[in-house]
Design a protein around this motif. Structure first.
Motif, PDB file in Angstrom:
ATOM      1  N   MET A   5     -11.269  40.082  32.949  1.00  0.00           N
ATOM      2  CA  MET A   5     -11.355  39.278  31.405  1.00  0.00           C
ATOM      3  C   MET A   5     -11.556  37.681  31.818  1.00  0.00           C
ATOM      4  SD  MET A   5     -11.960  41.225  29.392  1.00  0.00           S
ATOM      5  CE  MET A   5     -11.941  43.014  29.055  1.00  0.00           C
ATOM      6  N   ARG A   6     -11.664  37.249  32.978  1.00  0.00           N
ATOM      7  CA  ARG A   6     -11.460  35.883  33.218  1.00  0.00           C
ATOM      8  C   ARG A   6     -12.658  35.137  32.337  1.00  0.00           C
ATOM      9  NH1 ARG A   6     -13.099  34.490  39.127  1.00  0.00           N
ATOM     10  NH2 ARG A   6     -14.262  36.235  38.473  1.00  0.00           N
ATOM     11  N   ASP A   7     -13.865  35.727  32.303  1.00  0.00           N
ATOM     12  CA  ASP A   7     -14.895  35.226  31.539  1.00  0.00           C
ATOM     13  C   ASP A   7     -14.659  35.245  29.915  1.00  0.00           C
ATOM     14  OD1 ASP A   7     -16.487  35.049  34.043  1.00  0.00           O
ATOM     15  OD2 ASP A   7     -17.036  37.339  33.923  1.00  0.00           O
ATOM     16  N   VAL A   8     -13.907  36.104  29.585  1.00  0.00           N
ATOM     17  CA  VAL A   8     -13.535  36.110  28.187  1.00  0.00           C
ATOM     18  C   VAL A   8     -12.778  34.639  27.947  1.00  0.00           C
ATOM     19  CG1 VAL A   8     -12.328  36.950  26.220  1.00  0.00           C
ATOM     20  CG2 VAL A   8     -13.926  38.322  27.545  1.00  0.00           C
ATOM     21  N   ARG A   9     -11.669  34.593  28.916  1.00  0.00           N
ATOM     22  CA  ARG A   9     -11.014  33.484  28.807  1.00  0.00           C
ATOM     23  C   ARG A   9     -11.725  32.193  28.589  1.00  0.00           C
ATOM     24  NH1 ARG A   9      -7.479  33.348  33.503  1.00  0.00           N
ATOM     25  NH2 ARG A   9      -7.481  35.442  32.961  1.00  0.00           N
TER      26      ARG A   9
END
Length: 99
Positions: A1-5
């Motif tokens: 979920m790094r991209d969402v962050r």
């Protein structure tokens, strides 16, 4: 979920969206994000930076598994496909996506 962050961090830096629920939407409140997106799509159309921002907030919720956000993404891509045919294929992929 790094991209969402990363998306959420970028959205926090924008001042495009003038809605009292914007911070909740960016923080992951799917109902707030969907509400702002529906209002934004009606008033700004599909070719506006505000639309990009609010749909990005919905995108984050959809990727995190919110079914309502997924429906909004499919609807937004269907509307956008009228302008950009590439979005038709993306819409089909969202229809079958499982998060």
């Amino acid at each position: 979920m790094r991209d969402v962050r990363a998306i959420r961090e970028a959205l926090l830096k924008t001042d495009l969206v003038r809605d009292c629920d914007w911070l909740r939407a960016v923080a992951g409140d799917a109902a707030a994000a969907i509400g702002i997106a529906i209002k934004g799509l009606k008033s700004h159309g599909m070719r506006d930076p505000v639309t990009d921002a609010v749909v990005s907030a919905v995108l984050c919720c959809a990727v995190e598994g919110n079914p309502g956000a997924k429906v909004v993404m499919i609807s937004a891509l269907w509307r956008r496909a009228r302008i950009d045919p590439v979005c038709y294929g993306l819409r089909v992929r969202w229809l079958h996506a499982k998060f």
